[in-house]
Design a protein around this motif. Sequence first.
Motif, PDB file in Angstrom:
ATOM      1  N   VAL A  76      18.351   5.070   7.382  1.00 21.94           N
ATOM      2  CA  VAL A  76      17.018   5.593   7.663  1.00 21.94           C
ATOM      3  C   VAL A  76      16.105   4.427   8.038  1.00 21.94           C
ATOM      4  N   ARG A  77      14.990   4.749   8.660  1.00 21.96           N
ATOM      5  CA  ARG A  77      13.982   3.729   8.941  1.00 21.96           C
ATOM      6  C   ARG A  77      13.007   3.678   7.769  1.00 21.96           C
ATOM      7  N   VAL A  78      12.766   2.475   7.272  1.00 22.19           N
ATOM      8  CA  VAL A  78      11.851   2.266   6.159  1.00 22.19           C
ATOM      9  C   VAL A  78      10.688   1.413   6.647  1.00 22.19           C
ATOM     10  N   VAL A  79       9.470   1.843   6.342  1.00 27.28           N
ATOM     11  CA  VAL A  79       8.263   1.094   6.672  1.00 27.28           C
ATOM     12  C   VAL A  79       7.535   0.776   5.376  1.00 27.28           C
ATOM     13  N   VAL A  80       7.313  -0.536   5.148  1.00 22.54           N
ATOM     14  CA  VAL A  80       6.548  -0.988   3.984  1.00 22.54           C
ATOM     15  C   VAL A  80       5.224  -1.524   4.504  1.00 22.54           C
ATOM     16  N   VAL A  81       4.134  -0.865   4.149  1.00 16.79           N
ATOM     17  CA  VAL A  81       2.806  -1.279   4.607  1.00 16.79           C
ATOM     18  C   VAL A  81       2.226  -2.244   3.580  1.00 16.79           C
ATOM     19  N   ILE A  82       1.986  -3.489   4.018  1.00 12.40           N
ATOM     20  CA  ILE A  82       1.443  -4.537   3.150  1.00 12.40           C
ATOM     21  C   ILE A  82       0.013  -4.822   3.596  1.00 12.40           C
ATOM     22  N   GLU A  83      -0.921  -4.805   2.666  1.00 13.61           N
ATOM     23  CA  GLU A  83      -2.317  -5.028   3.004  1.00 13.61           C
ATOM     24  C   GLU A  83      -2.927  -6.041   2.048  1.00 13.61           C
ATOM     25  N   PRO A  84      -3.992  -6.718   2.489  1.00 11.43           N
ATOM     26  CA  PRO A  84      -4.641  -7.691   1.601  1.00 11.43           C
ATOM     27  C   PRO A  84      -5.342  -6.987   0.449  1.00 11.43           C
ATOM     28  N   LEU A  85      -5.380  -7.702  -0.704  1.00 11.72           N
ATOM     29  CA  LEU A  85      -6.164  -7.209  -1.827  1.00 11.72           C
ATOM     30  C   LEU A  85      -7.637  -7.373  -1.487  1.00 11.72           C
ATOM     31  N   ILE A  86      -8.421  -6.397  -1.735  1.00 12.52           N
ATOM     32  CA  ILE A  86      -9.841  -6.412  -1.394  1.00 12.52           C
ATOM     33  C   ILE A  86     -10.664  -6.618  -2.660  1.00 12.52           C
ATOM     34  N   THR A  87     -11.662  -7.505  -2.561  1.00 11.43           N
ATOM     35  CA  THR A  87     -12.559  -7.741  -3.692  1.00 11.43           C
ATOM     36  C   THR A  87     -13.986  -7.814  -3.183  1.00 11.43           C
ATOM     37  N   THR A  88     -14.928  -7.776  -4.107  1.00 13.16           N
ATOM     38  CA  THR A  88     -16.361  -7.864  -3.794  1.00 13.16           C
ATOM     39  C   THR A  88     -16.963  -9.011  -4.593  1.00 13.16           C
ATOM     40  N   ARG A 148       0.826  -1.209   0.000  1.00  8.97           N
ATOM     41  CA  ARG A 148       0.000   0.000   0.000  1.00  8.97           C
ATOM     42  C   ARG A 148       0.859   1.258   0.000  1.00  8.97           C
ATOM     43  N   THR A 149       1.814   1.336   0.932  1.00  9.29           N
ATOM     44  CA  THR A 149       2.676   2.518   0.997  1.00  9.29           C
ATOM     45  C   THR A 149       4.083   2.090   1.388  1.00  9.29           C
ATOM     46  N   VAL A 150       5.029   2.925   0.987  1.00 14.48           N
ATOM     47  CA  VAL A 150       6.424   2.778   1.391  1.00 14.48           C
ATOM     48  C   VAL A 150       6.902   4.155   1.824  1.00 14.48           C
ATOM     49  N   ARG A 151       7.429   4.246   3.023  1.00 10.92           N
ATOM     50  CA  ARG A 151       7.905   5.551   3.487  1.00 10.92           C
ATOM     51  C   ARG A 151       9.220   5.408   4.230  1.00 10.92           C
ATOM     52  N   ALA A 152      10.037   6.433   4.092  1.00  7.30           N
ATOM     53  CA  ALA A 152      11.330   6.489   4.771  1.00  7.30           C
ATOM     54  C   ALA A 152      11.320   7.641   5.753  1.00  7.30           C
ATOM     55  N   THR A 153      11.917   7.440   6.900  1.00 10.82           N
ATOM     56  CA  THR A 153      12.019   8.483   7.922  1.00 10.82           C
ATOM     57  C   THR A 153      13.477   8.639   8.337  1.00 10.82           C
ATOM     58  N   PRO A 154      14.100   9.807   8.066  1.00 15.29           N
ATOM     59  CA  PRO A 154      13.548  10.970   7.365  1.00 15.29           C
ATOM     60  C   PRO A 154      13.354  10.690   5.882  1.00 15.29           C
ATOM     61  N   ALA A 155      12.583  11.573   5.228  1.00 14.63           N
ATOM     62  CA  ALA A 155      12.270  11.364   3.823  1.00 14.63           C
ATOM     63  C   ALA A 155      13.307  11.981   2.891  1.00 14.63           C
ATOM     64  N   THR A 156      14.213  12.805   3.445  1.00 18.90           N
ATOM     65  CA  THR A 156      15.237  13.453   2.623  1.00 18.90           C
ATOM     66  C   THR A 156      16.588  13.330   3.295  1.00 18.90           C
ATOM     67  N   VAL A 157      17.630  13.589   2.517  1.00 16.54           N
ATOM     68  CA  VAL A 157      18.995  13.508   3.025  1.00 16.54           C
ATOM     69  C   VAL A 157      19.825  14.563   2.314  1.00 16.54           C
ATOM     70  N   GLU A 158      20.833  15.087   3.002  1.00 16.38           N
ATOM     71  CA  GLU A 158      21.700  16.105   2.432  1.00 16.38           C
ATOM     72  C   GLU A 158      22.863  15.448   1.667  1.00 16.38           C
ATOM     73  N   VAL A 159      23.038  15.878   0.401  1.00 21.21           N
ATOM     74  CA  VAL A 159      24.117  15.356  -0.427  1.00 21.21           C
ATOM     75  C   VAL A 159      24.882  16.520  -1.034  1.00 21.21           C
ATOM     76  N   LEU A 160      26.017  16.191  -1.642  1.00 23.42           N
ATOM     77  CA  LEU A 160      26.841  17.187  -2.325  1.00 23.42           C
ATOM     78  C   LEU A 160      26.816  16.880  -3.812  1.00 23.42           C
ATOM     79  N   VAL A 161      26.532  17.913  -4.607  1.00 21.83           N
ATOM     80  CA  VAL A 161      26.449  17.720  -6.055  1.00 21.83           C
ATOM     81  C   VAL A 161      27.299  18.770  -6.743  1.00 21.83           C
ATOM     82  N   SER A 162      27.669  18.470  -7.960  1.00 23.10           N
ATOM     83  CA  SER A 162      28.449  19.412  -8.751  1.00 23.10           C
ATOM     84  C   SER A 162      27.527  20.438  -9.390  1.00 23.10           C
ATOM     85  N   VAL A 163      28.131  21.475  -9.949  1.00 27.35           N
ATOM     86  CA  VAL A 163      27.350  22.579 -10.509  1.00 27.35           C
ATOM     87  C   VAL A 163      26.470  22.114 -11.661  1.00 27.35           C
TER      88      VAL A 163
END
Length: 435
Positions: free
Chosen positions: A301-313, A241-256
């Motif tokens: 970082v901490r990663v949380v993967v939320v896995i849920e059942p597929l729902i049908t009718t 269902r969702t994948v989230r990282a905490t924190p969601a960003t990180v500081e990096v160094l890049v060229s011009v």
Amino acid sequence: MRRAAQEATLLVTVIVLALAVWFVIADAENREIEERLGFSLQVEVRGLASNLVVAGEPLPVTVTVVGREADLEAARPEHFLATVSLRNRAAGRHSLPVRVEAVDGDVRVRAVQPETVVVIVQETVEREVPVIVEPSNFPQLGFRVGTPEVRPETAIVSGIASEVDAVDSVVARLDLGGAEASVERDVILEARTASGGAVTQVVVNPRVAKVRVPIVQEVFRRTASILPDVVGTPADGYRVRTVRATPATVEVLVSVDVLDDEVEVKTVPLDISGMDTNLSTIAELVFGDDAPAASDTETAVRVVVVIEPLITTVTLPVEVLTEGVAEDLRLAVASPTSVDVTLRGPVAIVSELAGPLSPIVVDLSAYGIGRHRIDLRWNAPIGLELIELAPDRMIVTLAALPRLEPRPVDEDADGTEGEETPDGDTAGSEEAEDE
């Protein structure tokens, strides 16, 4: 002859008058006058011992001078020197005579007002404080200012106790002027309070410090999004269902050249193959060569993967049964005999439904003769939600059972009873009914 004598007399008279005017003018120009100057003089303290400092500056004085009017008009403050001597004086409050002398111009000092001034002298104290470099006018984008170096790293401030106590540090202000290379310069030190205010009534030793500010061309600090690298697929009937990282960003160094590009940093691969529950874990970050981590960046970082059942009718039929009809009643009408139930839930549970669903059993023990509208109730299997029951009512008609009248028993002429027929009637009953 007479004419010549008259002309000679006139000439002598003119010369005498000219001489008289010249003497009058010369006398006016050379005549001295006495006048108070229109400005005051700051009194200079002299002869102060090395362990003393003036805490209260003496008040300025005015002077009255004598001299030619032209010289008085040309007089300026810098033409005079007002001094008091503190030679052999100890700390304390002193009333001292003021001496004023003319150092330039042809005037003489006649009087000084006031003749004495008060000078407050205190013993000096000293304290060692750090030297702080304060650079300004930083280089243009693409260059980084390194950690400043200063020699000496501390300085001694001396003066009266109240002023010295107010000093928090001495500052070396260095204008970098947008430099693109390291700057090294001798800088005058300034005493400052903790809030940044200037302290001027102290002596700083040394007065000058040597400051070096390294400037290097740099890569740029950027905020990059963290992209968890989730591999594999969950168990059958489940989805991410969702994948989230905490924190969601990180500081990096890049060229011009990639300064304006979107930058992402992945985690190490996280395998969720066959999983049917959430995943929460600490994952290491994988930095590329073109976007290394900043020096103060966390590398996990901490990663949380939320896995849920597929729902049908699904919609399925359910049989409707009745029970509990009273013994003296019969069920004349019961409709419907089945209904459709719409269920919602995980695919894994729905797929396990096998065979007919449990029926709806309607208890009629509390109902009497007549037509009845009865609400239907049905409990869905565990893990499933009942969305709709259609129809959700049934019509039941109950009627009384027919009552059977007993037939009379006929006797034969010989006194024997008639034989009983197989259906329970006695022989001859039909004839009896006809009679």
